[in-house]
Design a protein around this motif. Sequence first.
Motif, PDB file in Angstrom:
ATOM      1  N   SER A   1       9.808 -36.297 -24.651  1.00 17.79           N
ATOM      2  CA  SER A   1      10.583 -36.178 -23.572  1.00 17.79           C
ATOM      3  C   SER A   1      11.925 -35.575 -23.645  1.00 17.79           C
ATOM      4  O   SER A   1      12.250 -34.917 -22.748  1.00 17.79           O
ATOM      5  N   ARG A   2      12.509 -35.350 -24.609  1.00 23.86           N
ATOM      6  CA  ARG A   2      13.751 -34.872 -24.937  1.00 23.86           C
ATOM      7  C   ARG A   2      13.377 -33.243 -24.747  1.00 23.86           C
ATOM      8  O   ARG A   2      14.030 -32.456 -24.185  1.00 23.86           O
ATOM      9  N   PHE A   3      12.465 -32.719 -25.537  1.00 24.65           N
ATOM     10  CA  PHE A   3      12.003 -31.469 -25.393  1.00 24.65           C
ATOM     11  C   PHE A   3      11.582 -30.899 -23.855  1.00 24.65           C
ATOM     12  O   PHE A   3      12.068 -29.839 -23.553  1.00 24.65           O
ATOM     13  N   ARG A   4      11.189 -31.919 -23.382  1.00 24.38           N
ATOM     14  CA  ARG A   4      10.580 -31.853 -21.846  1.00 24.38           C
ATOM     15  C   ARG A   4      11.932 -31.365 -20.916  1.00 24.38           C
ATOM     16  O   ARG A   4      11.755 -30.805 -20.244  1.00 24.38           O
ATOM     17  N   GLU A   5      13.010 -32.033 -21.300  1.00 24.83           N
ATOM     18  CA  GLU A   5      14.190 -31.960 -20.510  1.00 24.83           C
ATOM     19  C   GLU A   5      14.540 -30.680 -20.659  1.00 24.83           C
ATOM     20  O   GLU A   5      15.207 -30.123 -19.928  1.00 24.83           O
ATOM     21  N   VAL A   6      14.690 -30.336 -21.968  1.00 24.87           N
ATOM     22  CA  VAL A   6      15.055 -28.811 -22.292  1.00 24.87           C
ATOM     23  C   VAL A   6      14.319 -27.977 -21.586  1.00 24.87           C
ATOM     24  O   VAL A   6      14.697 -26.605 -20.995  1.00 24.87           O
ATOM     25  N   GLY A   7      13.034 -28.253 -21.712  1.00 19.35           N
ATOM     26  CA  GLY A   7      12.190 -27.132 -21.035  1.00 19.35           C
ATOM     27  C   GLY A   7      12.228 -27.026 -19.865  1.00 19.35           C
ATOM     28  O   GLY A   7      12.131 -25.717 -18.959  1.00 19.35           O
ATOM     29  N   ARG A   8      12.454 -28.047 -18.885  1.00 23.01           N
ATOM     30  CA  ARG A   8      12.592 -27.859 -17.714  1.00 23.01           C
ATOM     31  C   ARG A   8      14.020 -27.194 -17.184  1.00 23.01           C
ATOM     32  O   ARG A   8      13.685 -26.377 -16.280  1.00 23.01           O
ATOM     33  N   ALA A   9      14.975 -27.543 -17.761  1.00 23.45           N
ATOM     34  CA  ALA A   9      16.217 -26.723 -17.652  1.00 23.45           C
ATOM     35  C   ALA A   9      15.902 -25.313 -17.890  1.00 23.45           C
ATOM     36  O   ALA A   9      16.392 -24.409 -17.128  1.00 23.45           O
ATOM     37  N   ALA A  10      15.259 -24.879 -18.995  1.00 27.26           N
ATOM     38  CA  ALA A  10      15.018 -23.692 -19.210  1.00 27.26           C
ATOM     39  C   ALA A  10      14.097 -22.927 -18.334  1.00 27.26           C
ATOM     40  O   ALA A  10      14.429 -21.955 -17.898  1.00 27.26           O
ATOM     41  N   ALA A  11      13.154 -23.522 -17.881  1.00 28.05           N
ATOM     42  CA  ALA A  11      12.414 -22.920 -16.741  1.00 28.05           C
ATOM     43  C   ALA A  11      13.054 -22.486 -15.500  1.00 28.05           C
ATOM     44  O   ALA A  11      12.952 -21.420 -14.992  1.00 28.05           O
ATOM     45  N   GLU A  12      13.952 -23.557 -15.233  1.00 28.54           N
ATOM     46  CA  GLU A  12      14.672 -22.854 -13.948  1.00 28.54           C
ATOM     47  C   GLU A  12      15.792 -21.835 -14.217  1.00 28.54           C
ATOM     48  O   GLU A  12      15.896 -20.969 -13.276  1.00 28.54           O
ATOM     49  N   LEU A  13      16.050 -21.417 -15.365  1.00 28.60           N
ATOM     50  CA  LEU A  13      16.765 -20.330 -15.673  1.00 28.60           C
ATOM     51  C   LEU A  13      15.742 -19.187 -16.340  1.00 28.60           C
ATOM     52  O   LEU A  13      16.599 -18.028 -16.626  1.00 28.60           O
ATOM     53  N   GLY A  14      14.803 -19.233 -16.290  1.00 31.67           N
ATOM     54  CA  GLY A  14      13.933 -18.092 -16.675  1.00 31.67           C
ATOM     55  C   GLY A  14      13.726 -18.094 -18.135  1.00 31.67           C
ATOM     56  O   GLY A  14      13.409 -16.912 -18.667  1.00 31.67           O
ATOM     57  N   VAL A  15      14.136 -18.912 -19.078  1.00 28.51           N
ATOM     58  CA  VAL A  15      13.854 -18.930 -20.574  1.00 28.51           C
ATOM     59  C   VAL A  15      12.708 -19.708 -20.967  1.00 28.51           C
ATOM     60  O   VAL A  15      12.242 -20.893 -20.426  1.00 28.51           O
ATOM     61  N   ASP A  16      12.021 -18.986 -21.940  1.00 30.55           N
ATOM     62  CA  ASP A  16      11.122 -19.872 -22.799  1.00 30.55           C
ATOM     63  C   ASP A  16      11.640 -20.695 -24.112  1.00 30.55           C
ATOM     64  O   ASP A  16      12.700 -20.297 -24.463  1.00 30.55           O
ATOM     65  N   VAL A  17      11.150 -21.868 -24.326  1.00 31.08           N
ATOM     66  CA  VAL A  17      11.308 -22.627 -25.249  1.00 31.08           C
ATOM     67  C   VAL A  17      10.400 -22.690 -26.402  1.00 31.08           C
ATOM     68  O   VAL A  17       9.338 -22.783 -26.030  1.00 31.08           O
ATOM     69  N   SER A  18      10.562 -22.671 -27.452  1.00 30.19           N
ATOM     70  CA  SER A  18       9.509 -22.227 -28.505  1.00 30.19           C
ATOM     71  C   SER A  18       9.840 -23.363 -29.763  1.00 30.19           C
ATOM     72  O   SER A  18      11.030 -23.386 -30.243  1.00 30.19           O
ATOM     73  N   LEU A  19       8.870 -24.214 -30.034  1.00 30.19           N
ATOM     74  CA  LEU A  19       9.037 -25.306 -30.926  1.00 30.19           C
ATOM     75  C   LEU A  19       8.425 -24.899 -32.450  1.00 30.19           C
ATOM     76  O   LEU A  19       7.534 -24.473 -32.759  1.00 30.19           O
ATOM     77  N   GLU A  20       9.438 -24.854 -33.506  1.00 28.03           N
ATOM     78  CA  GLU A  20       9.134 -24.394 -34.821  1.00 28.03           C
ATOM     79  C   GLU A  20       8.235 -25.325 -35.528  1.00 28.03           C
ATOM     80  O   GLU A  20       8.773 -26.305 -35.924  1.00 28.03           O
TER      81      GLU A  20
END
Length: 313
Positions: A158-177
């Motif tokens: 859920s918390r990663f999804r929150e970050v991912g949605r915010a990133a998508a709006e800004l054109g940024v990808d999120v990568s999980l290590e």
Amino acid sequence: MAPTADDWPIGAALIQFPGTTRAGMSVQDAGPQHWSRIFAEVRAAGFDHVDLTDSWLRPGDLDPAGRADLVRALKDAGLGLTAISVVRRSVIDPRDGQDNLAYALRTVEAAAEIGAPVVCLGLHRPLLPEQQQAEWFWTAASDADPLQDGDAFMLAASRFREVGRAAAELGVDVSLELYEDTFLGTADSCLRMVDAIDLDNVGLNPDVGNIVRLHRPVEAWQEILAKTLPRANYWHVKNYFRAHDPASGAYISIPAPLELGVVDYRRAVEMALAAGFQGPICTEHYGGDGLGVSATNRRYLRDLLRIKLEVSE
């Protein structure tokens, strides 16, 4: 357009640079004069990209003027960005998880502002005293996620999804290590996590070096990469010598140049290209001249990409 061997973004990690200056000042407060010296050193080693590892500098905690200074310092050095890597700031840390979530969101905003295409996040926690005292921190036990706790897993998603949605709006990808003893600690658990998050801009960083260095039996690197590379959007690459003595049951590992360690990166790069991987790459190395070894690794990767891309045409 797919990158070529010559323009594939390959950045230097900054894990070998301390977060304080020789005078004891935080790099965060040292300003662009200090940052520029480090960037010049990275550029002189042959890199044209850098991973802003936040153990060195935290772009998410810079004010607008600081971010502008950072952009100018990078431009003056002729460096592009592969990513901002967030280190040991788990969004489900029992004490600091909520603060770490807020920090991840600030880092996404900073990434968009300074031109970093990826923010790399993980679930690994701060080093314990025993890890800090060990010659190599991975030889001591770390804090582990409650791996049988389904609610904790879903909280992370859920918390990663929150970050991912915010990133998508800004054109940024999120990568999980990929990292041991976390909900991202095996190939299958990584896949479960990205499936649970279910966002196109959230993928994996299949850093198998984090696994092969462990002094215990581990999942085969070939199996990890076969499963995770199709979902990868960023890649930390590093290697280790690894040995096992069946008589005593002991395992040992030490850092190795990319070409020499237990992971066959000639095969790994071939697997990545076959899986359609086109993300940026970051070279890491612990111990010794980490930047120098990383530069050697960059040249090796360029050669591999040139060979493998020509063969695949």
